[in-house]
Structure formats: structure tokens, C-alpha cells
Design a protein around this motif. Structure first.
Motif, PDB file in Angstrom:
ATOM      1  N   GLY A   1       0.808  -1.215   0.000  1.00 40.15           N
ATOM      2  CA  GLY A   1       0.000   0.000   0.000  1.00 40.15           C
ATOM      3  C   GLY A   1       0.839   1.261   0.000  1.00 40.15           C
ATOM      4  N   SER A   2       1.934   1.254   0.756  1.00 41.37           N
ATOM      5  CA  SER A   2       2.828   2.414   0.767  1.00 41.37           C
ATOM      6  C   SER A   2       3.494   2.604  -0.586  1.00 41.37           C
ATOM      7  N   SER A   3       3.950   1.500  -1.169  1.00 46.33           N
ATOM      8  CA  SER A   3       4.620   1.585  -2.472  1.00 46.33           C
ATOM      9  C   SER A   3       3.693   2.162  -3.532  1.00 46.33           C
ATOM     10  N   LEU A   4       2.460   1.675  -3.559  1.00 47.88           N
ATOM     11  CA  LEU A   4       1.497   2.194  -4.526  1.00 47.88           C
ATOM     12  C   LEU A   4       1.120   3.638  -4.215  1.00 47.88           C
ATOM     13  N   GLY A   5       0.932   3.935  -2.934  1.00 43.94           N
ATOM     14  CA  GLY A   5       0.544   5.283  -2.548  1.00 43.94           C
ATOM     15  C   GLY A   5       1.563   6.327  -2.980  1.00 43.94           C
ATOM     16  N   TRP A   6       2.835   6.048  -2.710  1.00 47.79           N
ATOM     17  CA  TRP A   6       3.883   6.988  -3.097  1.00 47.79           C
ATOM     18  C   TRP A   6       4.001   7.063  -4.610  1.00 47.79           C
ATOM     19  N   GLY A   7       3.910   5.923  -5.277  1.00 54.52           N
ATOM     20  CA  GLY A   7       4.015   5.925  -6.730  1.00 54.52           C
ATOM     21  C   GLY A   7       2.900   6.704  -7.392  1.00 54.52           C
ATOM     22  N   LEU A   8       1.694   6.549  -6.882  1.00 54.61           N
ATOM     23  CA  LEU A   8       0.558   7.296  -7.428  1.00 54.61           C
ATOM     24  C   LEU A   8       0.706   8.792  -7.160  1.00 54.61           C
ATOM     25  N   MET A   9       1.198   9.141  -5.981  1.00 55.29           N
ATOM     26  CA  MET A   9       1.351  10.546  -5.611  1.00 55.29           C
ATOM     27  C   MET A   9       2.363  11.257  -6.507  1.00 55.29           C
ATOM     28  N   PHE A  10       3.468  10.581  -6.772  1.00 52.28           N
ATOM     29  CA  PHE A  10       4.547  11.214  -7.535  1.00 52.28           C
ATOM     30  C   PHE A  10       4.504  10.899  -9.031  1.00 52.28           C
ATOM     31  N   GLY A  11       3.495  10.142  -9.455  1.00 47.25           N
ATOM     32  CA  GLY A  11       3.322   9.884 -10.875  1.00 47.25           C
ATOM     33  C   GLY A  11       4.231   8.824 -11.449  1.00 47.25           C
TER      34      GLY A  11
END
Length: 207
Positions: A161-171
Motif C-alpha cells: 500500500g505504501s509503495s502504490l501510494g507513493w508511486g501514485l502521488m509522484f506519478g
């Protein structure tokens, strides 16, 4: 006094470990370190010779690397129910996707972010194969179930969830509906919100 000591910085992957500690629900002490100073000081280098965070000290044991911290904590406190029973299909999914996110997913995202292109015909030499293959595999795993192990939240969801969250946030990760729904679901958990508040407060305190 707690035997659990988390060494971290609010602008690091330590936020993931912090979320894990809040999910654990056990007393722990947070040690906030600064880049280039306390993170490179002899006291901390004796804990992690790489001079980076996060690191977790549990009694005399030291664990570094975020995925390892998540897995260790879930193992060390089985009564908290943060991992499935060994030898079950849920346990297989737990281990598979926890280490998939720490390996292929991170490699694929970093490679794309830094403009590293796998030479034609050489995809078999890299653990992620291709960026598209990696995201497609994760999307398939998350499609149709709320968590990576099915109906149950586990330590693997903290890391994925953290990996996806950060990836989605930063594009750096495509905004696919399955990814967005999953990230929102896990990051809205009370423990995730508490960890975020602690880190944001520390950033303000640092100025």
C-alpha cells in the motif's frame, strides 16, 4: 521501557516502518535522525553500517530494509494477527506480494523514473521484466479482493500500500482504478493516519 526502537526520518521510507509500528499496537520508541549528521554518527553506524533509515532494534536484534522490518514485526508478534498462518494459500500470497513490491515493483518504478531502459531482448536479465508486465501482475493480484491476501489486512498491505501510494502521488505508477482504490483503502486505516500525523508533526518541528 520498550524493547522496540525505531530509527527514522520523516522524509524517508521510515514512514512505512512507522505505519507498521502503529499497526502493531505495542509500545515503541522513535529516534528521529537527520541526514548527514546523526544518521552518519558512530552510534547509529553501529546499528546500521550503511548509515540510512529506517532501522528497528528489538532487544539485541537489529533489522533494516523496510520489507524485512514489516515481515519481522509480524513474525515477532503473531498475536497481533498481521500475517496469515504458515503453509496456507494466504501465507503464499503474503510472502509473494510483499517481496514482489520490494523487488520487481521497486526496480521497475525506479528504472522508469530515472530513464533506465532495458536493452531490446535483455528483459530476462532484470527481475521486473518490464514496467508494464510488473504493473499488470500487481493489478491482477489486487483485482477482486480488498487486500493482497484476500479479505484480511496483513503486514504485506503496509508495504504494498505504501509503495502504490507513493508511486501514485509522484506519478511513477500509473493511476489505474484498482491501484487508487486499494491505496485509498489501506492508507485510510487509523494506524496509517496516526503514523502520517507523527511524521508531519516532526517535519514541522524540524522547520
Amino acid at each position: 521501557m520498550s524493547e522496540l526502537h525505531l530509527y527514522t526520518n520523516p522524509q524517508s521510507r521510515g514512514r512505512i516502518a512507522h505505519w507498521m509500528m502503529e499497526e502493531l499496537g505495542q509500545p515503541y520508541q522513535t529516534h528521529w535522525l537527520d541526514y548527514g549528521t546523526t544518521m552518519k554518527a558512530p552510534d547509529f553506524l553501529a546499528i546500521n553500517s550503511m548509515g540510512k533509515v529506517p532501522a528497528l532494534r528489538h532487544g539485541n536484534a537489529v533489522i533494516t530494509e523496510v520489507a524485512a522490518i514489516c515481515a519481522y514485526v509480524a513474525d515477532a508478534f503473531p498475536e497481533q494477527g498481521l500475517k496469515p498462518a504458515p503453509g496456507t494459500p494466504e501465507s503464499a500470497a503474503y510472502h509473494r506480494w510483499l517481496f514482489f513490491a520490494a523487488g520487481p515493483l521497486e526496480q521497475a518504478v525506479v528504472a522508469r523514473s530515472l530513464g533506465w531502459a532495458v536493452p531490446e531482448g535483455r528483459s530476462a536479465m532484470v527481475g521486473f521484466g518490464s514496467y508494464d508486465d510488473t504493473l499488470n501482475a500487481l493489478e491482477l493480484a489486487l483485482n477482486g479482493a480488498p487486500y493482497v491476501c484476500g479479505e484480511r489486512f496483513t503486514a504485506a498491505d503496509v508495504y504494498v500500500g505504501s509503495s502504490l501510494g507513493w508511486g501514485l502521488m509522484f506519478g511513477s505508477i500509473e493511476k489505474r482504478p484498482v491501484f487508487e482504490a486499494y491505496a485509498q483503502r489501506v492508507q485510510s486505516r487509523p494506524a496509517a493516519l496516526r503514523a502520517n500525523e507523527l511524521n508531519e508533526a516532526q517535519m514541522k518541528a524540524q522547520g
